[in-house]
Write an enzyme that holds these catalytic residues in place. Sequence first.
Site, PDB file in Angstrom:
ATOM      1  N   LYS A   1       0.947  -1.154  -0.007  1.00 54.76           N
ATOM      2  CA  LYS A   1       0.009   0.001  -0.156  1.00 54.76           C
ATOM      3  C   LYS A   1       0.823   1.172  -0.084  1.00 54.76           C
ATOM      4  O   LYS A   1       0.497   2.332  -0.465  1.00 54.76           O
ATOM      5  CB  LYS A   1      -1.098  -0.017   1.024  1.00 54.76           C
ATOM      6  CG  LYS A   1      -2.057  -0.763   1.273  1.00 54.76           C
ATOM      7  CD  LYS A   1      -2.439  -2.000   1.974  1.00 54.76           C
ATOM      8  CE  LYS A   1      -1.347  -2.501   3.155  1.00 54.76           C
ATOM      9  NZ  LYS A   1      -1.546  -3.983   3.013  1.00 54.76           N
TER      10      LYS A   1
ATOM     11  N   GLU B   1      -4.300  -4.519  -7.148  1.00 56.56           N
ATOM     12  CA  GLU B   1      -5.495  -4.836  -7.021  1.00 56.56           C
ATOM     13  C   GLU B   1      -5.542  -5.574  -5.332  1.00 56.56           C
ATOM     14  O   GLU B   1      -6.415  -5.496  -4.633  1.00 56.56           O
ATOM     15  CB  GLU B   1      -5.999  -5.936  -7.702  1.00 56.56           C
ATOM     16  CG  GLU B   1      -7.433  -6.187  -7.594  1.00 56.56           C
ATOM     17  CD  GLU B   1      -8.491  -5.081  -7.453  1.00 56.56           C
ATOM     18  OE1 GLU B   1      -8.869  -4.728  -8.562  1.00 56.56           O
ATOM     19  OE2 GLU B   1      -8.917  -4.771  -6.260  1.00 56.56           O
TER      20      GLU B   1
ATOM     21  N   GLY C   1       0.039 -16.215   9.455  1.00 60.69           N
ATOM     22  CA  GLY C   1       0.631 -15.338   8.386  1.00 60.69           C
ATOM     23  C   GLY C   1      -0.265 -13.981   8.033  1.00 60.69           C
ATOM     24  O   GLY C   1      -0.246 -13.404   6.990  1.00 60.69           O
TER      25      GLY C   1
ATOM     26  N   LYS D   1      -4.938   1.715   3.994  1.00 58.30           N
ATOM     27  CA  LYS D   1      -5.957   0.946   3.343  1.00 58.30           C
ATOM     28  C   LYS D   1      -7.112   2.168   2.761  1.00 58.30           C
ATOM     29  O   LYS D   1      -7.384   2.384   1.873  1.00 58.30           O
ATOM     30  CB  LYS D   1      -6.617  -0.099   3.643  1.00 58.30           C
ATOM     31  CG  LYS D   1      -5.407  -1.239   3.802  1.00 58.30           C
ATOM     32  CD  LYS D   1      -5.942  -2.441   4.305  1.00 58.30           C
ATOM     33  CE  LYS D   1      -5.175  -3.696   4.421  1.00 58.30           C
ATOM     34  NZ  LYS D   1      -5.230  -4.581   5.202  1.00 58.30           N
TER      35      LYS D   1
ATOM     36  N   GLY E   1      -5.996 -14.269   4.127  1.00 57.66           N
ATOM     37  CA  GLY E   1      -4.557 -13.961   4.401  1.00 57.66           C
ATOM     38  C   GLY E   1      -3.656 -14.207   2.834  1.00 57.66           C
ATOM     39  O   GLY E   1      -4.152 -13.974   2.011  1.00 57.66           O
TER      40      GLY E   1
HETATM   41  N1  HSE Z   1      -1.961  -7.497   8.043  1.00 59.78           N
HETATM   42  C1  HSE Z   1      -3.276  -7.281   7.087  1.00 59.78           C
HETATM   43  C2  HSE Z   1      -4.510  -7.526   7.782  1.00 59.78           C
HETATM   44  C3  HSE Z   1      -3.008  -8.344   5.979  1.00 59.78           C
HETATM   45  O1  HSE Z   1      -4.281  -7.963   8.853  1.00 59.78           O
HETATM   46  O2  HSE Z   1      -5.492  -7.238   6.917  1.00 59.78           O
HETATM   47  C4  HSE Z   1      -3.734  -7.828   4.742  1.00 59.78           C
HETATM   48  O3  HSE Z   1      -3.598  -6.615   4.334  1.00 59.78           O
END
Ligand code: HSE
Length: 344
Positions: A126, A150, A207, A225, A327
């Site tokens: 991002k 995307e 992860g 975001k 994820g």
């Molecule tokens: N660390 C981010 C989350 C991963 O937990 O949403 C996805 O962008």
Amino acid sequence: MHYNLALIGFGNVARALARLLIRKADLLKSKHDVTFSFTGISTGRHGFAVNPKGLDIQKALELVESGKDIFPLSSFDVKDSLAVIQHSQANVMFENSPVNTQTGQPAIDHIRTALELGMHVSTANKGPVVHGYRELTALAESKGKKFRFESAVLGGAPVFSVMREAFPLAELESFKGILNATTNVILSRMESGETYEQALNHAQSIGLAETDPTNDVDGWDAAIKVAALATVLWNTPMTPQQVNPTGIRGITFEMIAKAKADGKRYKLVCSAEKVNGEIVASVSPQLVDSSSSLYGMMNSSTGITFRTDVVLDYSIVLSEKPGMTGGPVETAYGLFADFASIVK
Ligand code: HSE
């Protein structure tokens, strides 16, 4: 056509992408007559490798996953990501280095270099979207190449392409949702009795958490975001600093238990709205009750509702899947989708 691919960043997401490309290789060949090889890999802790004739990707995955350096795979000596890009002779560069919410670097330099060398770029990062969107988009256009991202928001679910391509001339008025899965996992698991540390450990073990999980728990991943969506969909530069997020560290076990007793729960709510031409954005923990569409989004489920002047509420929800965590694989699919759209 044959595509040489460079992977800058070889963490959970990039490795999932490599495996997804391998899994879909036959489809890419039969549907688009596309073949590919990996010609450059840059890792954070396991070195660099370049071979314009193609690297042994299975070996690279094995080496990194057993904690070893990938240098033995390299046909010559490279010591940093820019050198990997420059020597890879890649057609497409996937940028997945750790997110830098403050400046977007070094990802912006990686992408600028790749575009200048005539590569397409796809990124899940991002940072370069919020800190370099206009510059990198203009550079890509001047080179006749694509700059795609995307997977940057809601992983594999199409968000940018849907809003940019499937709602022609609709005016976006606002959006609201849960955009960070890690904090949603933590809040959900604390409601089920786990401590904050146990819940964070779980999010890391699957992860989901960022390389530096403070980016998740302090709201920076959510804020970047929101900023990325605002920057791109309103074509108005916005940084995560402007969103000025509040994270979930102040939400105690007792607060969650009290909310539960009242039929409510805390969610890290992301929102932005255009008010008299100005964008007002926020990320903060809020109490929601069962009348809210966010109430039922638990664990790694995430989602967003867009309001436009024509279609009132359009929602995208990534539900939690039994036995799966969302994820990396879903995020990798966003990168794969960019690649599929580039090769078309
Ligand atoms: N660390 C981010 C989350 C991963 O937990 O949403 C996805 O962008």
